[in-house]
Design an enzyme around this catalytic site. Structure first.
Site, PDB file in Angstrom:
ATOM      1  N   LYS A   1       0.861  -1.188   0.000  1.00 27.78           N
ATOM      2  CA  LYS A   1       0.000   0.000   0.000  1.00 27.78           C
ATOM      3  C   LYS A   1       0.889   1.227   0.000  1.00 27.78           C
ATOM      4  CE  LYS A   1      -4.446   1.021   0.135  1.00 27.78           C
ATOM      5  NZ  LYS A   1      -5.582   0.249  -0.394  1.00 27.78           N
TER       6      LYS A   1
HETATM    7  P1  NAD Z   1     -12.940   7.727  -3.212  1.00 27.53           P
HETATM    8  O1  NAD Z   1     -11.924   8.775  -2.980  1.00 27.53           O
HETATM    9  O2  NAD Z   1     -13.411   7.474  -4.588  1.00 27.53           O
HETATM   10  O3  NAD Z   1     -14.215   8.000  -2.284  1.00 27.53           O
HETATM   11  C1  NAD Z   1     -14.161   8.177  -0.901  1.00 27.53           C
HETATM   12  C2  NAD Z   1     -15.499   8.731  -0.451  1.00 27.53           C
HETATM   13  O4  NAD Z   1     -15.549   8.764   0.967  1.00 27.53           O
HETATM   14  C3  NAD Z   1     -15.760  10.157  -0.921  1.00 27.53           C
HETATM   15  O5  NAD Z   1     -17.114  10.295  -1.287  1.00 27.53           O
HETATM   16  C4  NAD Z   1     -15.472  10.987   0.341  1.00 27.53           C
HETATM   17  O6  NAD Z   1     -16.164  12.218   0.352  1.00 27.53           O
HETATM   18  C5  NAD Z   1     -15.999  10.033   1.385  1.00 27.53           C
HETATM   19  N1  NAD Z   1     -15.492  10.309   2.716  1.00 27.53           N
HETATM   20  C6  NAD Z   1     -14.247  10.663   3.110  1.00 27.53           C
HETATM   21  N2  NAD Z   1     -14.209  10.831   4.440  1.00 27.53           N
HETATM   22  C7  NAD Z   1     -15.458  10.565   4.891  1.00 27.53           C
HETATM   23  C8  NAD Z   1     -16.062  10.564   6.171  1.00 27.53           C
HETATM   24  N3  NAD Z   1     -15.359  10.886   7.272  1.00 27.53           N
HETATM   25  N4  NAD Z   1     -17.372  10.237   6.255  1.00 27.53           N
HETATM   26  C9  NAD Z   1     -18.074   9.914   5.153  1.00 27.53           C
HETATM   27  N5  NAD Z   1     -17.565   9.904   3.931  1.00 27.53           N
HETATM   28  C10 NAD Z   1     -16.264  10.232   3.801  1.00 27.53           C
HETATM   29  O7  NAD Z   1     -12.316   6.401  -2.558  1.00 27.53           O
HETATM   30  P2  NAD Z   1     -12.705   4.877  -2.851  1.00 27.53           P
HETATM   31  O8  NAD Z   1     -11.725   4.345  -3.818  1.00 27.53           O
HETATM   32  O9  NAD Z   1     -14.165   4.772  -3.098  1.00 27.53           O
HETATM   33  O10 NAD Z   1     -12.336   4.246  -1.438  1.00 27.53           O
HETATM   34  C11 NAD Z   1     -13.276   4.178  -0.361  1.00 27.53           C
HETATM   35  C12 NAD Z   1     -12.909   3.007   0.535  1.00 27.53           C
HETATM   36  O11 NAD Z   1     -12.923   1.816  -0.248  1.00 27.53           O
HETATM   37  C13 NAD Z   1     -11.517   3.089   1.149  1.00 27.53           C
HETATM   38  O12 NAD Z   1     -11.534   2.489   2.409  1.00 27.53           O
HETATM   39  C14 NAD Z   1     -10.688   2.256   0.191  1.00 27.53           C
HETATM   40  O13 NAD Z   1      -9.498   1.773   0.785  1.00 27.53           O
HETATM   41  C15 NAD Z   1     -11.674   1.165  -0.115  1.00 27.53           C
HETATM   42  N6  NAD Z   1     -11.371   0.414  -1.330  1.00 27.53           N
HETATM   43  C16 NAD Z   1     -11.311   1.002  -2.548  1.00 27.53           C
HETATM   44  C17 NAD Z   1     -10.998   0.244  -3.663  1.00 27.53           C
HETATM   45  C18 NAD Z   1     -10.961   0.816  -5.056  1.00 27.53           C
HETATM   46  O14 NAD Z   1     -10.806   0.033  -6.000  1.00 27.53           O
HETATM   47  N7  NAD Z   1     -11.131   2.108  -5.241  1.00 27.53           N
HETATM   48  C19 NAD Z   1     -10.742  -1.127  -3.523  1.00 27.53           C
HETATM   49  C20 NAD Z   1     -10.832  -1.710  -2.264  1.00 27.53           C
HETATM   50  C21 NAD Z   1     -11.147  -0.925  -1.174  1.00 27.53           C
END
Ligand code: NAD
Length: 421
Positions: A111
């Site tokens: 990561k």
């Molecule tokens: P992203 O940046 O596309 O979206 C994150 C979202 O969370 C945004 O809408 C943001 O406004 C919101 N957010 C941030 N802080 C917040 C809070 N305190 N309360 C509520 N909402 C909040 O990111 P993503 O890629 O969708 O990632 C989100 C989660 O999913 C993370 O934990 C990430 O590690 C996990 N994840 C993502 C992927 C991927 O392929 N993108 C894969 C596995 C896991």
């Protein structure tokens, strides 16, 4: 204390180690193996300069951690966020090791992250930061060594800059150095939606196991980015009703349901779901406590803690985010009969299609979206059933069961390889 303040006080690395310890105890893991798997293999910290648009030089701090390489090259996203810390990146890297093992794809865990609020940067500054950070972590990354991908606040454009930077230094195009790229640069069909699609496959399996009719289900989603907004859209297509969603600025709730496509358009235009017409405003803390059938945390770590776990009123918690539930909260949810789909299983669709993308890049191939989704479903459903069977056999819970499957696979690979030298 607010939810944010509680979250900030809990160290995700301690959470990750506690989760590992529970599985290692249950597996009676050899002491030496336990010591090896409990720590990351490599941790790189970099401080690097970027010339900002007004001409001044700012120094940023970033990290790349490789937790375990026993089953293959390190794999894991790059996060841009003001609260990134080395311990957070270590936790996320360890979770990646287990995630790749639980879905049985041949990667280890890694990561990366940079301490930055990218919303405050211009596109030019964001590109310069990405290119310099890529250069700094190039001692670790490579298509056979460590393959980054998007995470919070990074996307296909950021991956394109990383791939281009790495390729410029090598003198030829190396598409397999990152995944989550634009399709025109060797990205995979279906990668953009893969995390959410995998989450929805898990929810469908869980609903069947519990005898829950998804057509009648009310769904709450915290976080409305890549994972959250697409999960909301895909679960609506399964007949469920999304009644509340939120982002970092707050949430909106309507007991009769929200129009998810209109919400996505609203967020794209205004940068937030807040103010969506006809819906009631809720805070992120209130959102988590809304009565629903499926709660999908899809934002950041430590959202469900011992302070609010008693007030979660969901039948299923589907962790699209990494690390949204602390071990204390896990116990409370389990005692209250809430069915948990743990992060290392629930959001593994993203890394699974990243694996497909890497395979396509190495083979100079391109698969159709139908092929990608079929293969993804096969892997997610198989992994879900393996974990559920382990859960039923061990009378544990779904998180422990996922860890038992994953840690055993990594431990077997590590033991078979033996100790060098
Ligand atoms: P992203 O940046 O596309 O979206 C994150 C979202 O969370 C945004 O809408 C943001 O406004 C919101 N957010 C941030 N802080 C917040 C809070 N305190 N309360 C509520 N909402 C909040 O990111 P993503 O890629 O969708 O990632 C989100 C989660 O999913 C993370 O934990 C990430 O590690 C996990 N994840 C993502 C992927 C991927 O392929 N993108 C894969 C596995 C896991």
């Amino acid at each position: 204390m607010t939810t944010e303040q509680v979250a900030a006080r809990i160290n995700p690395w301690h959470v990750a180690q506690q989760q590992f310890d529970l599985a290692a105890d249950r597996l009676n893991l050899d002491e030496g193996l336990r010591r090896v798997l409990r720590e990351p293999r490599r941790e790189l910290t970099v401080h690097f300069p970027v010339k900002m648009d007004d001409g001044h030089v700012q120094v940023f701090t970033g990290y790349r951690v490789q937790h375990n390489l026993g089953r293959g090259p390190a794999k894991g996203g790059i996060r841009y966020h003001q609260d990134v810390s080395l311990d957070e990146v270590k936790a996320l890297a360890m979770w990646m090791t287990w995630k790749c093992a639980v879905v049985a794809i041949p990667f280890g865990g890694g990561k990366g992250g940079v301490i930055v609020d990218p919303k405050r940067l211009s596109m030019k500054e964001l590109e310069a930061l990405t290119r310099r950070f890529t250069t700094e972590i190039e001692v670790l990354i490579g298509p056979e060594r460590d393959i980054p991908a998007p995470d919070v606040n990074t996307n296909a454009q950021v991956m394109a800059w990383m791939m281009d930077t790495y390729s410029m230094h090598h003198g030829y195009t190396v598409p397999g150095v990152v995944t989550g790229k634009p399709i025109s640069l060797g990205g995979s069909e279906g990668r953009h939606e893969a995390t959410a699609r995998g989450t929805v496959y898990c929810i469908l399996e869980a609903a069947e196991h519990l005898g829950l009719d998804l057509g009648l289900a009310r769904v709450v989603v915290q976080g409305f980015g890549n994972a959250g907004s697409i999960a909301a859209r895909l679960i609506t297509a399964e007949g469920a009703t999304v009644i509340a969603v939120s982002d970092s600025e707050g949430g909106v709730h309507h007991p009769d349901g929200l129009d998810v496509n209109r919400l996505i358009a609203w967020k794209a235009e205004r940068g937030t779901v807040r103010g969506f017409p006809g819906a009631r405003a809720v805070t992120n803390a209130e959102l988590l406590e809304i009565e629903c059938d499926v709660l999908i945390p899809a934002a950041l770590e430590n959202q469900i803690t011992s302070r609010n776990a008693d007030r979660i009123h969901a039948r299923i918690v589907a962790e699209a985010a990494n690390g949204p539930t602390t071990p204390d909260a896990d116990r409370i949810l389990f005692e209250r009969g809430i069915f948990m789909i743990p992060d290392i299983l629930c959001n593994a669709g993203g890394v699974t299609v990243s694996y497909f993308e890497w395979v396509q890049d190495l083979n100079r191939d391109h698969w159709s979206e139908a092929i990608v989704n079929t293969k993804l479903k096969e892997i997610m459903v198989r992994a879900f059933r393996e974990v559920l069977e382990t859960d039923l056999r061990e009378e544990g819970n779904m998180r422990l069961a996922a860890y038992l499957v994953a840690v055993q696979r990594v431990a077997d690979a590590t033991a078979m390889r033996g100790l060098y030298p």
